[in-house]
Design a protein around this motif. Sequence first.
Motif, PDB file in Angstrom:
ATOM      1  N   THR A 144       0.819  -1.224   0.000  1.00 18.28           N
ATOM      2  CA  THR A 144       0.000   0.000   0.000  1.00 18.28           C
ATOM      3  C   THR A 144       0.848   1.267   0.000  1.00 18.28           C
ATOM      4  N   GLU A 145       1.924   1.263   0.772  1.00 20.90           N
ATOM      5  CA  GLU A 145       2.667   2.504   1.018  1.00 20.90           C
ATOM      6  C   GLU A 145       3.959   2.638   0.212  1.00 20.90           C
ATOM      7  N   GLU A 146       4.507   1.545  -0.282  1.00 15.46           N
ATOM      8  CA  GLU A 146       5.792   1.590  -0.977  1.00 15.46           C
ATOM      9  C   GLU A 146       5.616   2.101  -2.407  1.00 15.46           C
ATOM     10  N   ASP A 147       6.523   2.999  -2.805  1.00 13.94           N
ATOM     11  CA  ASP A 147       6.476   3.556  -4.168  1.00 13.94           C
ATOM     12  C   ASP A 147       7.305   2.730  -5.149  1.00 13.94           C
ATOM     13  N   ASP A 148       8.355   2.072  -4.646  1.00 13.11           N
ATOM     14  CA  ASP A 148       9.243   1.297  -5.510  1.00 13.11           C
ATOM     15  C   ASP A 148       8.504   0.080  -6.078  1.00 13.11           C
ATOM     16  N   VAL A 149       8.500  -0.046  -7.399  1.00 16.45           N
ATOM     17  CA  VAL A 149       7.761  -1.121  -8.075  1.00 16.45           C
ATOM     18  C   VAL A 149       8.315  -2.498  -7.714  1.00 16.45           C
ATOM     19  N   ASP A 150       9.659  -2.610  -7.699  1.00 16.43           N
ATOM     20  CA  ASP A 150      10.281  -3.891  -7.379  1.00 16.43           C
ATOM     21  C   ASP A 150       9.960  -4.336  -5.950  1.00 16.43           C
ATOM     22  N   MET A 151       9.974  -3.366  -5.034  1.00 17.45           N
ATOM     23  CA  MET A 151       9.659  -3.677  -3.636  1.00 17.45           C
ATOM     24  C   MET A 151       8.206  -4.133  -3.499  1.00 17.45           C
ATOM     25  N   LYS A 152       7.320  -3.473  -4.239  1.00 15.98           N
ATOM     26  CA  LYS A 152       5.913  -3.877  -4.214  1.00 15.98           C
ATOM     27  C   LYS A 152       5.741  -5.317  -4.708  1.00 15.98           C
ATOM     28  N   GLU A 153       6.471  -5.636  -5.792  1.00 17.18           N
ATOM     29  CA  GLU A 153       6.361  -6.967  -6.372  1.00 17.18           C
ATOM     30  C   GLU A 153       6.881  -8.038  -5.408  1.00 17.18           C
TER      31      GLU A 153
END
Length: 363
Positions: A68-77
């Motif tokens: 929900t809060e992370e902007d980094d795409v890789d971190m979200k994945e």
Amino acid sequence: MDLLKKLEQCEARFKEVSELVQSPDLVKDQKKYKDTMREHGYLSGVCELYDEYKKVLSGIEDAKILITEEDDVDMKEMAREELHQLEERLPQLEEEIKLKLIPPDPLDEKNIILEIRSAAGGDEASLFVRDLWEMYCHLAERKGWKTETMEAQETEVGGFNKIVTNISGKFVYGTLRWESGVHRVQRVPQTESQGRLQTSTATVAVLPEADEVDIQINPNDVRVDVMRAGGPGGQCVNTTDSAVRLTHIPTGLVVIQQDQKSQIKNKEKAWQVLRARLFDLEQSKKDAERSAARKSMVGNGDRSEKIRTYNYPQDRVTDHRINYSAHNLPSFMMGNMDDMINALNVYAKEEQLKADITEMGAQ
């Protein structure tokens, strides 16, 4: 069932028991010591699963926040992948915990007296008794258990009308408790010249070995007779009065022991068998009382209940209580029966869990 609440109670109790086992006074009472150590081991296993459960729940929450809060795409994945893995693990873990929350039966740690008798089928039934006995002996050998034959009534064809064996080791009764009942074999006997299929049966009784603290027997209730040992056909095989017969007057149970040359050893073994049978009788009464409110689908271990069929032409063994079949019958008869034993024990626990939940809902 509030799983977290139950786990919190177990964790609190584990802390209490962990303090108890540190007490030097505990070993003074051997029964209390054994009971406390058994509870400590059980709760330790529950708390290990509870620790994993808390980590999984926390990991799910953290992964959701990160997505929900992370902007980094890789971190979200990465967070999505972790969330997927944790959400897959959660229901599996909950099922493991529910089964683990069923306290172990104190009897499970006991050694057993295994009685196998021929039933229908004449000579073929006696050969089947030998096959079953060898199967359990192979299993015992693989598990590092010790076996000691206490009584054997051999037949002329090389089988047994009856064989009684003491099996001792770790978790013997807990492993074999569901083996009690009628075992059926379907095969062409060696003596059958026409190649006709025959069905024969044998009964198996798995009796938890009872200590003197488990069952109190009034010596005045037992008549002790000594006699000369007899062999097949009734002929005398001993010139001294070494055989012992114990008759428990209140129940009518009779135990005859004649395998040893020593009357003292025969008497010791006869008392050992009598204690086990009386203890089994007492436990059966308790089980019958409980079964009025709850009955396991695995069965009650009644030795009149047909539980399993060994079908040689189809290379299949089937347990009728859980509709479980295994192939490679020769391997099974060599004691490689762990999958079926595990399936029976898991099913019994699942049925007990269902019954416990039903009882809790009714209260």
